[in-house]
Design a protein around this motif. Structure first.
Motif, PDB file in Angstrom:
ATOM      1  N   VAL A 163      17.969  70.199 -17.791  1.00  0.00           N
ATOM      2  CA  VAL A 163      18.314  68.784 -17.635  1.00  0.00           C
ATOM      3  C   VAL A 163      17.054  67.931 -17.749  1.00  0.00           C
ATOM      4  O   VAL A 163      16.035  68.237 -17.154  1.00  0.00           O
ATOM      5  CB  VAL A 163      18.989  68.530 -16.264  1.00  0.00           C
ATOM      6  CG1 VAL A 163      19.259  67.055 -16.055  1.00  0.00           C
ATOM      7  CG2 VAL A 163      20.271  69.320 -16.160  1.00  0.00           C
ATOM      8  N   ASP A 164      17.153  66.868 -18.532  1.00  0.00           N
ATOM      9  CA  ASP A 164      16.055  65.912 -18.649  1.00  0.00           C
ATOM     10  C   ASP A 164      16.272  64.823 -17.601  1.00  0.00           C
ATOM     11  O   ASP A 164      17.069  63.907 -17.789  1.00  0.00           O
ATOM     12  CB  ASP A 164      16.017  65.312 -20.054  1.00  0.00           C
ATOM     13  CG  ASP A 164      14.853  64.357 -20.236  1.00  0.00           C
ATOM     14  OD1 ASP A 164      13.971  64.298 -19.359  1.00  0.00           O
ATOM     15  OD2 ASP A 164      14.822  63.659 -21.270  1.00  0.00           O
ATOM     16  N   PHE A 165      15.565  64.947 -16.489  1.00  0.00           N
ATOM     17  CA  PHE A 165      15.738  64.000 -15.391  1.00  0.00           C
ATOM     18  C   PHE A 165      15.058  62.664 -15.670  1.00  0.00           C
ATOM     19  O   PHE A 165      15.297  61.687 -14.971  1.00  0.00           O
ATOM     20  CB  PHE A 165      15.226  64.606 -14.077  1.00  0.00           C
ATOM     21  CG  PHE A 165      16.114  65.689 -13.542  1.00  0.00           C
ATOM     22  CD1 PHE A 165      17.247  65.371 -12.814  1.00  0.00           C
ATOM     23  CD2 PHE A 165      15.830  67.023 -13.771  1.00  0.00           C
ATOM     24  CE1 PHE A 165      18.081  66.360 -12.319  1.00  0.00           C
ATOM     25  CE2 PHE A 165      16.658  68.030 -13.284  1.00  0.00           C
ATOM     26  CZ  PHE A 165      17.783  67.684 -12.554  1.00  0.00           C
ATOM     27  N   ASN A 166      14.198  62.600 -16.689  1.00  0.00           N
ATOM     28  CA  ASN A 166      13.522  61.352 -17.046  1.00  0.00           C
ATOM     29  C   ASN A 166      14.377  60.467 -17.938  1.00  0.00           C
ATOM     30  O   ASN A 166      14.079  59.287 -18.111  1.00  0.00           O
ATOM     31  CB  ASN A 166      12.201  61.644 -17.748  1.00  0.00           C
ATOM     32  CG  ASN A 166      11.207  62.299 -16.826  1.00  0.00           C
ATOM     33  OD1 ASN A 166      11.146  61.984 -15.646  1.00  0.00           O
ATOM     34  ND2 ASN A 166      10.436  63.230 -17.353  1.00  0.00           N
ATOM     35  N   LYS A 167      15.406  61.029 -18.520  1.00  0.00           N
ATOM     36  CA  LYS A 167      16.255  60.300 -19.455  1.00  0.00           C
ATOM     37  C   LYS A 167      16.963  59.134 -18.750  1.00  0.00           C
ATOM     38  O   LYS A 167      17.468  59.280 -17.637  1.00  0.00           O
ATOM     39  CB  LYS A 167      17.296  61.263 -20.032  1.00  0.00           C
ATOM     40  CG  LYS A 167      18.129  60.707 -21.137  1.00  0.00           C
ATOM     41  CD  LYS A 167      19.056  61.797 -21.662  1.00  0.00           C
ATOM     42  CE  LYS A 167      19.983  61.254 -22.708  1.00  0.00           C
ATOM     43  NZ  LYS A 167      20.934  62.281 -23.136  1.00  0.00           N
ATOM     44  N   LYS A 168      16.971  58.005 -19.416  1.00  0.00           N
ATOM     45  CA  LYS A 168      17.652  56.828 -18.855  1.00  0.00           C
ATOM     46  C   LYS A 168      19.155  57.083 -18.841  1.00  0.00           C
ATOM     47  O   LYS A 168      19.710  57.579 -19.812  1.00  0.00           O
ATOM     48  CB  LYS A 168      17.369  55.591 -19.716  1.00  0.00           C
ATOM     49  CG  LYS A 168      15.922  55.195 -19.756  1.00  0.00           C
ATOM     50  CD  LYS A 168      15.543  54.449 -18.527  1.00  0.00           C
ATOM     51  CE  LYS A 168      14.107  53.958 -18.663  1.00  0.00           C
ATOM     52  NZ  LYS A 168      13.519  53.636 -17.415  1.00  0.00           N
ATOM     53  N   PRO A 169      19.813  56.746 -17.730  1.00  0.00           N
ATOM     54  CA  PRO A 169      21.266  56.964 -17.670  1.00  0.00           C
ATOM     55  C   PRO A 169      21.995  56.041 -18.636  1.00  0.00           C
ATOM     56  O   PRO A 169      21.615  54.888 -18.830  1.00  0.00           O
ATOM     57  CB  PRO A 169      21.615  56.645 -16.219  1.00  0.00           C
ATOM     58  CG  PRO A 169      20.498  55.820 -15.707  1.00  0.00           C
ATOM     59  CD  PRO A 169      19.284  56.190 -16.498  1.00  0.00           C
ATOM     60  N   GLY A 170      23.049  56.579 -19.239  1.00  0.00           N
ATOM     61  CA  GLY A 170      23.855  55.810 -20.177  1.00  0.00           C
ATOM     62  C   GLY A 170      24.684  54.759 -19.472  1.00  0.00           C
ATOM     63  O   GLY A 170      24.859  53.653 -19.974  1.00  0.00           O
ATOM     64  N   ARG A 171      25.176  55.095 -18.311  1.00  0.00           N
ATOM     65  CA  ARG A 171      25.994  54.150 -17.552  1.00  0.00           C
ATOM     66  C   ARG A 171      25.666  54.285 -16.077  1.00  0.00           C
ATOM     67  O   ARG A 171      25.272  55.327 -15.602  1.00  0.00           O
ATOM     68  CB  ARG A 171      27.490  54.376 -17.714  1.00  0.00           C
ATOM     69  CG  ARG A 171      27.938  55.326 -18.719  1.00  0.00           C
ATOM     70  CD  ARG A 171      29.405  55.585 -18.790  1.00  0.00           C
ATOM     71  NE  ARG A 171      30.068  55.772 -17.518  1.00  0.00           N
ATOM     72  CZ  ARG A 171      31.355  55.967 -17.381  1.00  0.00           C
ATOM     73  NH1 ARG A 171      32.116  56.002 -18.428  1.00  0.00           N
ATOM     74  NH2 ARG A 171      31.907  56.117 -16.209  1.00  0.00           N
ATOM     75  N   MET A 172      25.880  53.194 -15.408  1.00  0.00           N
ATOM     76  CA  MET A 172      25.714  53.204 -13.952  1.00  0.00           C
ATOM     77  C   MET A 172      27.089  53.475 -13.353  1.00  0.00           C
ATOM     78  O   MET A 172      28.088  52.943 -13.812  1.00  0.00           O
ATOM     79  CB  MET A 172      25.164  51.863 -13.456  1.00  0.00           C
ATOM     80  CG  MET A 172      23.786  51.541 -13.981  1.00  0.00           C
ATOM     81  SD  MET A 172      22.567  52.799 -13.584  1.00  0.00           S
ATOM     82  CE  MET A 172      22.221  52.377 -11.912  1.00  0.00           C
ATOM     83  N   SER A 173      27.100  54.282 -12.323  1.00  0.00           N
ATOM     84  CA  SER A 173      28.374  54.625 -11.711  1.00  0.00           C
ATOM     85  C   SER A 173      28.529  53.885 -10.386  1.00  0.00           C
ATOM     86  O   SER A 173      27.558  53.573  -9.714  1.00  0.00           O
ATOM     87  CB  SER A 173      28.470  56.124 -11.494  1.00  0.00           C
ATOM     88  OG  SER A 173      27.373  56.555 -10.735  1.00  0.00           O
ATOM     89  N   VAL A 174      29.761  53.642 -10.033  1.00  0.00           N
ATOM     90  CA  VAL A 174      30.059  52.937  -8.797  1.00  0.00           C
ATOM     91  C   VAL A 174      29.983  53.891  -7.607  1.00  0.00           C
ATOM     92  O   VAL A 174      29.502  53.540  -6.550  1.00  0.00           O
ATOM     93  CB  VAL A 174      31.467  52.291  -8.878  1.00  0.00           C
ATOM     94  CG1 VAL A 174      31.808  51.580  -7.597  1.00  0.00           C
ATOM     95  CG2 VAL A 174      31.539  51.351 -10.064  1.00  0.00           C
ATOM     96  N   ARG A 175      30.428  55.112  -7.796  1.00  0.00           N
ATOM     97  CA  ARG A 175      30.456  56.072  -6.690  1.00  0.00           C
ATOM     98  C   ARG A 175      29.786  57.385  -7.102  1.00  0.00           C
ATOM     99  O   ARG A 175      29.776  57.745  -8.281  1.00  0.00           O
ATOM    100  CB  ARG A 175      31.888  56.325  -6.241  1.00  0.00           C
ATOM    101  CG  ARG A 175      32.804  56.805  -7.331  1.00  0.00           C
ATOM    102  CD  ARG A 175      34.264  56.788  -6.840  1.00  0.00           C
ATOM    103  NE  ARG A 175      35.163  56.870  -7.962  1.00  0.00           N
ATOM    104  CZ  ARG A 175      35.600  58.000  -8.495  1.00  0.00           C
ATOM    105  NH1 ARG A 175      35.232  59.147  -7.982  1.00  0.00           N
ATOM    106  NH2 ARG A 175      36.413  57.990  -9.522  1.00  0.00           N
ATOM    107  N   PRO A 176      29.245  58.093  -6.128  1.00  0.00           N
ATOM    108  CA  PRO A 176      28.591  59.367  -6.440  1.00  0.00           C
ATOM    109  C   PRO A 176      29.608  60.449  -6.805  1.00  0.00           C
ATOM    110  O   PRO A 176      30.776  60.365  -6.439  1.00  0.00           O
ATOM    111  CB  PRO A 176      27.861  59.721  -5.144  1.00  0.00           C
ATOM    112  CG  PRO A 176      28.565  58.968  -4.079  1.00  0.00           C
ATOM    113  CD  PRO A 176      29.142  57.746  -4.721  1.00  0.00           C
ATOM    114  N   ILE A 177      29.128  61.453  -7.506  1.00  0.00           N
ATOM    115  CA  ILE A 177      29.975  62.580  -7.883  1.00  0.00           C
ATOM    116  C   ILE A 177      30.021  63.551  -6.703  1.00  0.00           C
ATOM    117  O   ILE A 177      28.980  63.946  -6.178  1.00  0.00           O
ATOM    118  CB  ILE A 177      29.426  63.279  -9.138  1.00  0.00           C
ATOM    119  CG1 ILE A 177      29.428  62.314 -10.317  1.00  0.00           C
ATOM    120  CG2 ILE A 177      30.224  64.532  -9.454  1.00  0.00           C
ATOM    121  CD1 ILE A 177      28.713  62.839 -11.543  1.00  0.00           C
ATOM    122  N   ASN A 178      31.218  63.931  -6.304  1.00  0.00           N
ATOM    123  CA  ASN A 178      31.382  64.872  -5.200  1.00  0.00           C
ATOM    124  C   ASN A 178      31.417  66.291  -5.767  1.00  0.00           C
ATOM    125  O   ASN A 178      32.450  66.772  -6.225  1.00  0.00           O
ATOM    126  CB  ASN A 178      32.666  64.552  -4.426  1.00  0.00           C
ATOM    127  CG  ASN A 178      32.790  65.379  -3.169  1.00  0.00           C
ATOM    128  OD1 ASN A 178      31.973  66.255  -2.910  1.00  0.00           O
ATOM    129  ND2 ASN A 178      33.808  65.086  -2.393  1.00  0.00           N
TER     130      ASN A 178
END
Length: 165
Positions: free
Chosen positions: A48-63
């Motif tokens: 996983v590339d943790f430096n990559k800019k996220p494509g979208r912002m999410s409203v809630r965290p993933i469970n």
């Protein structure tokens, strides 16, 4: 269960991988049998590339506790990486908690320290680096303790009864 982890080694199935690793860690702890699960956890840091800019912002965290597979949209969200770092942190801590009392803890920890330090060099996200640095400090502190206790030991490696106690 190890074959399930290897079945589909893609980011989409990380929740399934994390569930299997957690189950193997619990099995190892309950039976007192060594099961090498760290390679499955460390592989995620490489993939996983943790430096990559996220494509979208999410409203809630993933469970991660209730899912086995992520959607393509989830893989683009910031919540994916945030949750993944938290899960990896917890899994590493759980795994080494089961191994913390063993005489071979420093040797078991060495490849993990090397890989996590490499991750810290590459990672530019402060929140992720902070968590991983904290984890490294805790693990190295226990490693130092085990090493000091080992140096004070008055028995040899061949004496299994003394090593166990």
């Amino acid at each position: 269960m190890i074959n399930i982890v290897r079945l589909v080694p893609t980011a989409r199935y990380y929740p399934l991988r994390l569930h299997c690793v957690r189950a193997l860690t619990l099995l190892s702890d309950c039976t007192g049998t060594f099961i090498p699960v760290m390679p499955f956890i460390l592989e995620v840091f490489q993939q996983v590339d943790f430096n990559k800019k996220p494509g979208r912002m999410s409203v809630r965290p993933i469970n991660y506790a209730v899912i086995l597979k992520l959607s393509t949209a989830n893989l683009q969200e910031k919540a994916f990486r945030d949750g993944l770092i938290e899960q990896l942190y917890d899994l590493i801590l759980e795994y080494f908690h089961t191994q913390a009392h063993t005489i071979g803890f420093p040797e078991l920890l060495l490849p993990v320290v090397i890989q996590l330090k490499a991750f810290l060099k590459e990672c530019k996200v402060a929140n992720y680096c902070k968590q991983i640095k904290q984890l490294l400090e805790k693990l190295q502190e226990n490693s130092s303790y085990i090493t000091s206790r080992r140096q004070k030991a008055a028995f040899g490696v061949a004496d299994k009864e003394a090593v166990v106690s």
